[in-house]
Design a protein around this motif. Sequence first.
Motif, short mmCIF file in Angstrom:
data_model
loop_
_atom_site.label_atom_id
_atom_site.label_comp_id
_atom_site.label_asym_id
_atom_site.label_seq_id
_atom_site.Cartn_x
_atom_site.Cartn_y
_atom_site.Cartn_z
N TYR A 272 0.12 46.48 -10.88
CA TYR A 272 -1.25 46.59 -10.36
C TYR A 272 -2.12 45.48 -10.95
CZ TYR A 272 -5.70 48.74 -9.11
OH TYR A 272 -6.95 48.98 -8.59
N ASP A 273 -2.74 44.70 -10.07
CA ASP A 273 -3.62 43.59 -10.47
C ASP A 273 -2.91 42.53 -11.29
OD1 ASP A 273 -5.78 44.65 -9.15
OD2 ASP A 273 -6.76 45.46 -10.93
N GLY A 274 -1.58 42.47 -11.19
CA GLY A 274 -0.83 41.53 -12.03
C GLY A 274 -1.20 40.09 -11.81
N GLU A 275 -1.55 39.72 -10.57
CA GLU A 275 -1.91 38.34 -10.26
C GLU A 275 -3.36 38.04 -10.59
OE1 GLU A 275 -0.97 40.60 -8.05
OE2 GLU A 275 0.77 39.94 -6.87
N LEU A 276 -4.12 39.06 -11.00
CA LEU A 276 -5.57 38.92 -11.05
C LEU A 276 -6.13 38.99 -12.47
CD1 LEU A 276 -6.52 41.07 -7.94
CD2 LEU A 276 -6.12 38.62 -8.09
N ARG A 277 -5.52 38.27 -13.38
CA ARG A 277 -6.11 38.10 -14.71
C ARG A 277 -6.90 36.81 -14.72
NH1 ARG A 277 -4.68 41.99 -18.23
NH2 ARG A 277 -6.23 41.04 -19.60
N TYR A 278 -8.06 36.82 -15.35
CA TYR A 278 -8.84 35.59 -15.43
C TYR A 278 -9.43 35.40 -16.81
CZ TYR A 278 -11.48 39.39 -13.22
OH TYR A 278 -11.97 40.62 -12.87
N ASP A 279 -8.78 36.00 -17.83
CA ASP A 279 -9.17 35.71 -19.20
C ASP A 279 -8.05 34.99 -19.94
OD1 ASP A 279 -7.52 37.93 -19.11
OD2 ASP A 279 -8.55 39.02 -20.71
N ALA A 384 -9.79 41.51 -15.85
CA ALA A 384 -8.74 41.42 -14.84
C ALA A 384 -9.10 42.32 -13.68
CB ALA A 384 -7.38 41.85 -15.43
N GLY A 385 -8.47 42.05 -12.54
CA GLY A 385 -8.59 42.94 -11.40
C GLY A 385 -9.98 43.04 -10.83
N GLY A 386 -10.29 44.20 -10.26
CA GLY A 386 -11.53 44.38 -9.54
C GLY A 386 -12.35 45.58 -9.95
N ILE A 429 -17.59 56.56 -15.20
CA ILE A 429 -17.48 56.15 -13.80
C ILE A 429 -16.63 54.89 -13.73
CG2 ILE A 429 -19.59 57.22 -12.94
CD1 ILE A 429 -20.92 54.49 -13.21
N VAL A 430 -15.85 54.80 -12.67
CA VAL A 430 -15.01 53.63 -12.41
C VAL A 430 -15.75 52.76 -11.41
CG1 VAL A 430 -12.71 52.84 -11.77
CG2 VAL A 430 -13.00 55.13 -12.74
N VAL A 431 -16.12 51.56 -11.83
CA VAL A 431 -16.98 50.68 -11.02
C VAL A 431 -16.13 49.57 -10.43
CG1 VAL A 431 -19.00 49.17 -11.02
CG2 VAL A 431 -18.93 51.20 -12.52
N GLY A 432 -15.93 49.61 -9.11
CA GLY A 432 -15.21 48.55 -8.42
C GLY A 432 -16.18 47.51 -7.90
N TYR A 433 -15.90 46.24 -8.18
CA TYR A 433 -16.81 45.17 -7.77
C TYR A 433 -16.20 44.19 -6.78
CZ TYR A 433 -14.24 43.27 -11.80
OH TYR A 433 -13.25 42.92 -12.69
N ALA A 434 -15.00 44.49 -6.27
CA ALA A 434 -14.33 43.54 -5.38
C ALA A 434 -14.74 43.72 -3.92
CB ALA A 434 -12.80 43.70 -5.50
#
Length: 456
Positions: A272-279, A384-386, A429-434
């Motif tokens: 899950y979100d493996g491609e989406l790290r940005y740190d 990472a992720g969204g 709360i889980v906040v999705g920003y994507a």
Amino acid sequence: MDLPPLPLDRASDVPLAVQLADAVRAAAVAGTFRRGDRLPSTRALAATLGVSRTVTAAAYEQLLAEGWIEGRRGAGTFVVGVPHGTPAPARAAAHPPAQRGPASAISLEPGSPCREALDPAAWRRAWRAAGDVPPALSHDEAGLLAYRAAVADQLLRHRGLVVEPDEVLATSGTTAAVAELAALLPRGARVAVEDPGYKRVSAALRAAGASVLPVPVDDEGLDVAALPAQLDAVYCTPAHQYPLGARLSASRRLALVERARAEGFLVIEDDYDGELRYDVAPLPLLAALAPDVVAHLGTTSKVLTPTLGVGWIVAPPEIRAALLAARGAGARPAEAGQRVFAAFAAHGDLARHLRRLRRILGERRAETVAAIRTTGNPVRGDAAGGHVVVPLADAAREAVVVSALAARDVSAAALSPYHAPGRAAGHGIVVGYAGPDRADLRRALGALRDVLAEEG
């Protein structure tokens, strides 16, 4: 459009134009015609009904005057819908509606892809290229070779996993892949899952007859030391734990694969979100550390869109063979989404998309975290992720924040339902920003900031 029945009684004293107008009205009230439906031209409708064009033109003129339909220059005639004040017949719903915000609400719930990052021209090219391929006369149980080759290339370039296309199996997505794997386990198999965790996966495991055993999660991911004995499988999201957002630490990765080998259970790695790290660069996949005991799962739904409905499995040879054998009499992943993904990846569009996606999500996360921290609230989850998690003190505070956001037309997910029933739950709360577009995201973050400040 395909027309519903528009009955005309030629023996009636009522003029045909009046009958036709009445029939269109009745269809609009019943919902057979919906707002925005394009009606045939008067000439085409006359030919279909076997009447003169004078009849259809007179009916349209009456409906236009009453506000049931409207003409758009150069486009045609369209149903406006049931005029204000006209009651529509009640319809019994097959299932109760989900308890969500109104249709106008901005969704901050996790799991949505980021449409802003998708280049429309590249997306259209992929669909055109997929449409140029003639329909297949046979079905490859493993999935299209071009798709499996594209997945193998993506895993190599973006996740460091060296696999051949023949080692990849196409799937219908992560939940479907878990269901396929669960069907191979013995009836009543003991499967450990993260708690809090992905509810749909737990449901798929239970549907296959497995016994689901929740295991706690902390800031290093799954607590491997808390795994019970005599397991048949462990499901985890080591790249970006869903929903808390931690990555499984290197020491726990090694401990998990050592236990899997020693105790003989299968590790189901949902990337899950493996491609989406940005740190920082992601840690190596479990499948790279222990390909003999790990089934690696991936999906296109978060990096592109759930519309494609495709994912993949890379599993040990004996499991791959068993999956293929079971597919001979079961569901098979659809080929349309595979063709589009392969075409999207063929000329570098996928790689460019992932670079753009990471940049945009990094900016969105920074904006989201800044808005939350101005209220004094902490933020949980790796870069990472969204999505991120905002911890809250208790169930009452969680319910108040979710309700207050809903009153501001913002839909957000509570954290506690991600825990297994009966277990001590964390709150927040889980906040999705994507998912939202940029303007909606800023409006929603403003509402979130206000609610958190007001509710402490």
